[in-house]
Design a protein around this motif. Structure first.
Motif, PDB file in Angstrom:
ATOM      1  N   CYS A  56       0.837  -1.199   0.000  1.00 39.59           N
ATOM      2  CA  CYS A  56       0.000   0.000   0.000  1.00 39.59           C
ATOM      3  C   CYS A  56       0.871   1.248   0.000  1.00 39.59           C
ATOM      4  O   CYS A  56       1.558   1.540   0.987  1.00 39.59           O
ATOM      5  N   SER A  57       0.873   1.977  -1.097  1.00 36.65           N
ATOM      6  CA  SER A  57       1.618   3.233  -1.218  1.00 36.65           C
ATOM      7  C   SER A  57       0.642   4.395  -1.167  1.00 36.65           C
ATOM      8  O   SER A  57      -0.373   4.372  -1.866  1.00 36.65           O
ATOM      9  N   GLN A  58       0.955   5.388  -0.341  1.00 34.54           N
ATOM     10  CA  GLN A  58       0.039   6.512  -0.168  1.00 34.54           C
ATOM     11  C   GLN A  58       0.772   7.837  -0.274  1.00 34.54           C
ATOM     12  O   GLN A  58       1.919   7.957   0.169  1.00 34.54           O
ATOM     13  N   PRO A  59       0.089   8.862  -0.839  1.00 41.53           N
ATOM     14  CA  PRO A  59       0.680  10.203  -0.862  1.00 41.53           C
ATOM     15  C   PRO A  59       0.800  10.753   0.560  1.00 41.53           C
ATOM     16  O   PRO A  59      -0.133  10.664   1.348  1.00 41.53           O
ATOM     17  N   ALA A  60       1.963  11.302   0.881  1.00 43.37           N
ATOM     18  CA  ALA A  60       2.177  11.890   2.205  1.00 43.37           C
ATOM     19  C   ALA A  60       3.453  12.721   2.176  1.00 43.37           C
ATOM     20  O   ALA A  60       4.382  12.425   1.415  1.00 43.37           O
ATOM     21  N   PHE A  61       3.494  13.750   3.002  1.00 43.21           N
ATOM     22  CA  PHE A  61       4.677  14.595   3.167  1.00 43.21           C
ATOM     23  C   PHE A  61       5.146  15.217   1.850  1.00 43.21           C
ATOM     24  O   PHE A  61       6.329  15.500   1.667  1.00 43.21           O
ATOM     25  N   GLY A  62       4.227  15.410   0.930  1.00 39.98           N
ATOM     26  CA  GLY A  62       4.600  15.955  -0.370  1.00 39.98           C
ATOM     27  C   GLY A  62       5.235  14.942  -1.290  1.00 39.98           C
ATOM     28  O   GLY A  62       5.834  15.299  -2.316  1.00 39.98           O
ATOM     29  N   GLY A  63       5.111  13.659  -0.958  1.00 44.73           N
ATOM     30  CA  GLY A  63       5.679  12.597  -1.790  1.00 44.73           C
ATOM     31  C   GLY A  63       4.836  11.346  -1.673  1.00 44.73           C
ATOM     32  O   GLY A  63       3.621  11.411  -1.507  1.00 44.73           O
ATOM     33  N   LEU A  64       5.498  10.192  -1.741  1.00 48.37           N
ATOM     34  CA  LEU A  64       4.806   8.909  -1.681  1.00 48.37           C
ATOM     35  C   LEU A  64       5.529   8.017  -0.677  1.00 48.37           C
ATOM     36  O   LEU A  64       6.759   7.917  -0.711  1.00 48.37           O
ATOM     37  N   VAL A  65       4.777   7.391   0.237  1.00 48.23           N
ATOM     38  CA  VAL A  65       5.390   6.481   1.205  1.00 48.23           C
ATOM     39  C   VAL A  65       4.685   5.129   1.141  1.00 48.23           C
ATOM     40  O   VAL A  65       3.508   5.044   0.806  1.00 48.23           O
ATOM     41  N   ASP A  66       5.437   4.091   1.474  1.00 49.50           N
ATOM     42  CA  ASP A  66       4.877   2.740   1.526  1.00 49.50           C
ATOM     43  C   ASP A  66       4.422   2.457   2.949  1.00 49.50           C
ATOM     44  O   ASP A  66       5.246   2.310   3.858  1.00 49.50           O
ATOM     45  N   ILE A  67       3.109   2.376   3.125  1.00 52.25           N
ATOM     46  CA  ILE A  67       2.544   2.097   4.441  1.00 52.25           C
ATOM     47  C   ILE A  67       2.801   0.651   4.841  1.00 52.25           C
ATOM     48  O   ILE A  67       2.985   0.332   6.011  1.00 52.25           O
ATOM     49  N   GLY A  68       2.811  -0.251   3.866  1.00 50.26           N
ATOM     50  CA  GLY A  68       2.996  -1.673   4.146  1.00 50.26           C
ATOM     51  C   GLY A  68       4.343  -2.172   3.687  1.00 50.26           C
ATOM     52  O   GLY A  68       5.380  -1.699   4.160  1.00 50.26           O
ATOM     53  N   ALA A  69       4.338  -3.145   2.759  1.00 54.82           N
ATOM     54  CA  ALA A  69       5.585  -3.749   2.270  1.00 54.82           C
ATOM     55  C   ALA A  69       6.557  -2.663   1.820  1.00 54.82           C
ATOM     56  O   ALA A  69       6.164  -1.662   1.220  1.00 54.82           O
ATOM     57  N   HIS A  70       7.844  -2.881   2.103  1.00 55.56           N
ATOM     58  CA  HIS A  70       8.828  -1.803   1.906  1.00 55.56           C
ATOM     59  C   HIS A  70       9.941  -2.194   0.929  1.00 55.56           C
ATOM     60  O   HIS A  70      10.245  -1.454   0.009  1.00 55.56           O
ATOM     61  N   TRP A  71      10.565  -3.348   1.165  1.00 59.06           N
ATOM     62  CA  TRP A  71      11.741  -3.746   0.390  1.00 59.06           C
ATOM     63  C   TRP A  71      11.467  -4.941  -0.515  1.00 59.06           C
ATOM     64  O   TRP A  71      10.535  -5.709  -0.291  1.00 59.06           O
ATOM     65  N   ILE A  72      12.352  -5.101  -1.502  1.00 52.78           N
ATOM     66  CA  ILE A  72      12.536  -6.397  -2.146  1.00 52.78           C
ATOM     67  C   ILE A  72      13.736  -7.011  -1.449  1.00 52.78           C
ATOM     68  O   ILE A  72      14.857  -6.514  -1.565  1.00 52.78           O
ATOM     69  N   HIS A  73      13.517  -8.060  -0.668  1.00 51.19           N
ATOM     70  CA  HIS A  73      14.613  -8.727   0.031  1.00 51.19           C
ATOM     71  C   HIS A  73      15.263  -9.740  -0.904  1.00 51.19           C
ATOM     72  O   HIS A  73      14.595 -10.585  -1.490  1.00 51.19           O
ATOM     73  N   GLY A  74      16.584  -9.648  -1.018  1.00 49.04           N
ATOM     74  CA  GLY A  74      17.289 -10.578  -1.895  1.00 49.04           C
ATOM     75  C   GLY A  74      16.945 -10.379  -3.358  1.00 49.04           C
ATOM     76  O   GLY A  74      16.502 -11.317  -4.036  1.00 49.04           O
ATOM     77  N   PRO A  75      17.141  -9.157  -3.890  1.00 43.38           N
ATOM     78  CA  PRO A  75      16.793  -8.900  -5.289  1.00 43.38           C
ATOM     79  C   PRO A  75      17.797  -9.528  -6.254  1.00 43.38           C
ATOM     80  O   PRO A  75      18.815  -8.918  -6.593  1.00 43.38           O
TER      81      PRO A  75
END
Length: 424
Positions: A56-75
């Protein structure tokens, strides 16, 4: 029954499929069926008005933040999420580089750029690195017990503390340094609680801990938000596959159901939604989250699942992870700082604080990730897991802000004064 358009005809050769849940698992299942197996008679039923689940990515702080999943682990090449991100062009050159994919980090988070104690002192990063090496050496040893008939102790936490207790006998530092090392170790225990999604590593079984596969590659993020990936998967699916606002009430299975579109054809499954709509199917893939599955287990399936399967669902555990986004007008950290660790002095993995959660919940905070600067603000993303994380959810915004303000005052008071003096 669901009414189909056009004239009736023979059922599709590979049958009708219903996917329950539009998180990344449900979307991935639908995409694979459509792409590789030629399924065209497919419905994905999503209870809400959006897909993605905990992505879940949401607009915030004048940009976009990921509320949920954040990284690709082991890309790297064996990571299906990474391969999809490459396919859709969602990563930068650095993240896509062969060099980045070959980096071996052992599946462990990187070291902090800055470590601050609860008394506001700057913790020596060499000491943090030494403690980190000790902790992860022991953590890696726990994987050796995979598939063993018996383990020396039941849990990962008990094994780590047992080994640490033996190693501590050889520590030669002064008492203050020994105490600080234990506090740093406690921070790494809390960090691993976030990684493993648990309240305590004492709750994580030692015998199965090694099942988690670690891939090479330096963890990376989506510059335009993780939701870009789920949006691309959605777009790749045929029109009308995804049905929004369709919470499933009951999955009738092991029966014989009909659909007007295919007269005379019997289907073994009927998916019934809260609104009364019904979707007959040959196959159903249930991808709803474990929490929802546990909550609805006694009513979701008709007839009930076999006892063995129901018991597995009941016994599977999961924890609570939360993020806290904190906005600053000006940063107190350096421009190249990526991660800030918080070390609570006098804490120890051998001591379980019995105080009321309202007085100690914030001590489970492992630290803060420095997000890329936004246009007019600077943002830290904190991580917290376990019962403390659940307690935090009960707080109002005002109570949360008050607690975090006190935390930042404590951890920065001496650090800021030291930096100010060094600039004189």
């Amino acid at each position: 029954m669901e009414k189909g358009g056009g004239k009736g005809g023979p059922p599709p050769a590979n049958g009708l499929v219903v996917v329950v849940g539009g998180g990344i698992a449900g979307l991935g299942a639908a995409q694979r069926l459509c792409r590789n197996l030629g399924f065209r008679n497919l419905r994905l039923l999503e209870a809400s008005d959006r897909c993605g689940g905990r992505v879940c990515s949401q607009p915030a702080f004048g940009g976009l933040v990921d509320i949920g999943a954040h990284w690709i682990h082991g890309p790297s090449k064996n990571n299906p999420v990474f391969q999809l991100a490459l396919e859709y062009g969602l990563l930068g050159e650095k993240e896509m580089s062969e060099e980045n994919q070959l980096i071996e980090v052992g599946g462990h988070p990187g070291l902090p750029s800055l470590s601050l104690s609860s008394s506001g002192k700057n913790v020596n990063l060499k000491l943090v690195e030494d403690v980190s090496n000790l902790f992860y050496t022991l953590l890696d040893q726990t994987r050796e017990f995979l598939h063993m008939a018996e383990t020396p102790v039941p849990s990962v936490g008990e094994y780590l503390k047992k080994e640490l207790a033996q190693l501590m006998a050889d520590w030669t530092e002064d008492e203050a340094t020994k105490s600080l090392k234990l506090s740093i170790l406690n921070t790494f225990f809390n960090l691993e609680c976030c990684v493993s999604g648990c309240h305590s590593m004492d709750l994580v079984a030692l015998g199965s801990f090694g099942e988690y596969a670690m891939l090479p590659g330096l963890d990376c993020t989506f510059s335009e938000g993780y939701e870009g990936l789920t949006n691309c998967i959605m777009t790749s699916l045929p029109k009308n596959v995804i049905q929004f606002n369709k919470p499933v009430k009951i999955i009738h299975w092991n029966g014989s159901y009909t659909q007007e579109k295919f007269p005379g054809v019997k289907f073994p499954v009927l998916v019934e939604c809260e609104g009364g709509e019904q979707f007959p199917a040959n196959h159903v893939i249930v991808t709803m989250s474990l929490g929802v599955l546990k909550e609805q287990l006694t009513t979701l399936f008709d007839p009930p699942l076999p006892h063995s399967k129901a018991e597995v669902i009941k016994r599977m555990g999961f924890g609570t992870n939360n993020k806290i986004f904190v906005e600053f007008e000006e940063p107190f950290w350096e421009a190249d700082c990526q991660q800030i660790q918080v070390v609570w002095e006098d804490s120890s993995p051998f001591v379980d604080d019995k105080s009321e959660l309202e007085n100690i919940w914030f001590k489970k905070l492992i630290g803060f990730l420095v997000l890329p600067p936004f246009e007019s603000s600077y943002v830290l993303c904190g991580f917290i897991a376990g019962l403390e994380s659940e307690y935090m959810e009960t707080l109002s915004d005002e109570e949360l802000i008050s607690s975090l303000t006190q935390v930042f005052r404590r951890i920065t008071v001496s650090f800021i004064l030291e930096n100010a003096q060094s600039l004189k």
